[in-house]
Enzyme design. Structure first.
Site, PDB file in Angstrom:
ATOM      1  N   GLY A  25       0.853  -1.185   0.000  1.00  0.00           N
ATOM      2  CA  GLY A  25       0.000   0.000   0.000  1.00  0.00           C
ATOM      3  C   GLY A  25       0.882   1.226   0.000  1.00  0.00           C
ATOM      4  CD  GLU A  28       2.560  -0.819   3.528  1.00  0.00           C
ATOM      5  OE1 GLU A  28       2.400  -0.485   4.722  1.00  0.00           O
ATOM      6  OE2 GLU A  28       1.702  -0.607   2.636  1.00  0.00           O
ATOM      7  CD  GLU A  47      -3.522  -7.359   2.730  1.00  0.00           C
ATOM      8  OE1 GLU A  47      -3.334  -6.175   2.396  1.00  0.00           O
ATOM      9  OE2 GLU A  47      -4.614  -7.965   2.550  1.00  0.00           O
ATOM     10  CG  HIS A  70      -1.521  -1.056   3.189  1.00  0.00           C
ATOM     11  ND1 HIS A  70      -0.723   0.056   3.340  1.00  0.00           N
ATOM     12  CD2 HIS A  70      -2.760  -0.599   2.883  1.00  0.00           C
ATOM     13  CE1 HIS A  70      -1.447   1.143   3.141  1.00  0.00           C
ATOM     14  NE2 HIS A  70      -2.689   0.770   2.869  1.00  0.00           N
ATOM     15  CG  HIS A 280     -10.072 -29.870  17.284  1.00  0.00           C
ATOM     16  ND1 HIS A 280     -10.199 -30.249  15.971  1.00  0.00           N
ATOM     17  CD2 HIS A 280     -10.864 -28.782  17.430  1.00  0.00           C
ATOM     18  CE1 HIS A 280     -11.013 -29.410  15.342  1.00  0.00           C
ATOM     19  NE2 HIS A 280     -11.433 -28.523  16.211  1.00  0.00           N
TER      20      HIS A 280
END
Length: 527
Positions: A25, A28, A47, A70, A280
């Protein structure tokens, strides 16, 4: 006077961090400007995919991977994928652009308010430099923290810092080196060897860290020398032991009471390279069967500290396995006959049974193939049919976060182009990281994407049965055409319905880029 950017680029180059996974972005751009020719920028379209690719890359290379995100929005988009990297203990170095310093307090557009706090508690280290002069040192710390902790680190940098002149003394960071050593001392090894040697019926439980650290051969040698039955710790993200080895008893179930039942009859449970345990399903019961003691060997201090039972030795598992092999008498000898897989189950109608698909993979792919698997509802079928004997052959989302399979396969193939990579991904999981197909096509990464299409979130339907909630909405996803989606991203794709056609497709490996094969499969449960 050197700039912060110039020193940062030089430091990263010396550390070998010249591949950057990112989605840039405006914040950056100053960091990315003027990258040396030795750098490679790998663009992901989301991302989550960026972090997934970096995770796969770091796992196959064994070293840190550099990620550029970003601001707050990009960092937030990455957090789902980041959970997998955390529990895989992948040393990712996450950098993010921040607004100019004078605008952060104003909460200007793209300001990341309290940036270090955003990524906690996921990352092991999170920071923002106190001033521009501290950027090189802060970047070095982020890299070293990721390596030392084997956990992602995060650094937010205001974008006006990169062009700032810094004192020449900041260049001292270029010569820094930080190393990690956790060799157990003689007394610790003596105690452990004595306890294992005195056990009446010991059992070895191995975790993914054995594979990640390159200790699979040592683990096999130790188990064979002592004739130890072996379990894989619950919820494995890597395979620490050949899955058709006669000493392997399987993967431990992921419930407290279930683990205790599986280990019944053993007086010593030696857990090496794994937490105790990654549960789990909620299955209450005793942590261990009556009469059993547990000793954990791990280089993860956090895993040792949080375990609910047993003793722990925080040390590199490699020397421990070697000491047990070298110092205890051999209990068995002779060749080990690996267990052949059973005949695959079949399904009626147009869809194939997953076991047929996995048998086709086993029969057609090279023995050293890396499999990146994200098809939870077919776990039982997978382990019944596959024959994995090479280290680094199996990768699974370590925290269960969806969106790992497609991008991690791309990163794995980029990190080690010498071994073939196959992504085995369910139709539900594939949608979370679908834009990874563009990156694979753009960089011509020779990955086979095998999409198992059954039109459901199969694992959710299975859990609905376990929890007594079989009628919840949102578990059906009919009508998805992954060949059309792949074509839109530039990946050649085909849909197969016949087993012979699938085998023919799999026999021809991809060369100049990726390919996708969609196969309709019969719904199954994870067990």
């Amino acid at each position: 006077m050197p700039t912060a950017r110039r020193i940062a680029h030089a430091f990263l180059e010396r550390q070998g961090l010249t591949t950057i996974f990112g989605n840039p972005g405006s914040n950056e751009l100053p960091f990315l400007a003027g990258l040396p020719e030795s750098f490679r920028y790998v663009l992901g379209l989301h991302e989550g995919v960026v972090v997934g690719m970096a995770d796969g890359y770091a796992q196959v290379t064994g070293g840190p991977a550099l990620v550029n995100l970003h601001a707050a929005a990009g960092s937030g988009n990455a957090m789902g994928a980041l959970t997998n990297a955390v529990y895989a203990r992948s040393p990712l170095v996450l950098t993010a652009g921040q607004q100019v310093r004078s605008a952060v307090g104003l909460e200007a557009m793209l300001a990341n308010v309290d940036a270090p706090q955003l990524m906690r508690p996921l990352v092991g280290h999170s920071a923002e430099p106190a001033c521009a002069a501290d950027v090189p040192r802060s970047l070095a710390q982020a890299v070293f923290e990721a390596e030392l902790q084997r956990r992602p680190s995060y650094l937010s940098v205001p974008y006006d810092d990169w062009d700032a002149d810094v004192d020449p003394g900041a260049c001292e960071v270029l010569e820094r080196r930080v190393r990690r050593g956790l060799t157990p001392d003689a007394a610790q090894l003596d105690d452990l060897v004595r306890e294992v040697g005195a056990a009446r019926n010991p059992v070895l439980v191995l975790g993914g860290d054995i594979d990640a650290a390159g200790h699979v051969d040592r683990a096999v040698a130790c188990a064979e020398h002592l004739d130890l039955p072996v379990w894989v710790a619950p919820s494995p993200h890597r395979l620490p032991f050949p899955n058709r080895h006669p000493l392997l008893r399987g993967v431990l179930p992921a419930g407290i009471g279930s683990v205790s039942s599986a280990l019944a009859g053993h007086d010593l449970v030696l857990v090496v390279g794994a937490p105790v345990f990654r549960y789990h399903q909620h299955v209450p019961g005793p942590y261990l069967p009556d009469g059993a003691r547990l000793i954990q060997v791990t280089d993860d201090a956090g895993a040792a500290a949080r375990a609910p039972m047993g003793e722990a030795l925080v040390a590199d598992p490699g020397p421990v396995l070697a000491a047990l092999t070298d110092r205890l008498p051999q209990r068995a000898s002779g060749p080990r006959e690996f267990t052949p897989p059973p005949e695959p189950a079949t399904a009626s109608g147009a869809a194939l049974h997953p076991e047929e698909v996995f048998a086709a993979l086993r029969d057609t792919q090279p023995p050293d193939t890396r499999y990146v698997v994200e098809s939870t509802s077919t776990n039982g079928a997978w382990w019944r049919q596959m024959d994995l004997r090479h280290p680094g052959s199996y990768f699974f989302p370590a925290s269960g976060g969806l969106g790992f399979g497609l991008p991690a396969a791309v990163g794995a193939a980029m990190g080690d182009p010498d071994r073939p990579v196959v992504a085995v991904v369910g139709d539900g999981s594939a949608n979370y990281g679908i834009t990874a197909l563009w990156s694979a096509a753009h960089y011509r990464v020779p990955v086979t994407f095998l999409i198992l299409r059954n039109g459901t979130y199969g694992a959710l339907r299975w859990f609905g049965t376990l929890l007594g909630t079989p009628d919840v909405p949102g578990t059906e996803i009919p009508g998805l055409d992954f060949t059309a989606l792949a074509a839109g991203y530039g990946v050649p794709a085909t849909a197969v319905t016949e087993l012979a056609e699938l085998r023919d497709q799999l026999k021809t490996p991809p060369t100049d880029g990726p390919r996708l094969i969609q196969v309709d499969t019969h719904p199954t449960s994870p067990e």
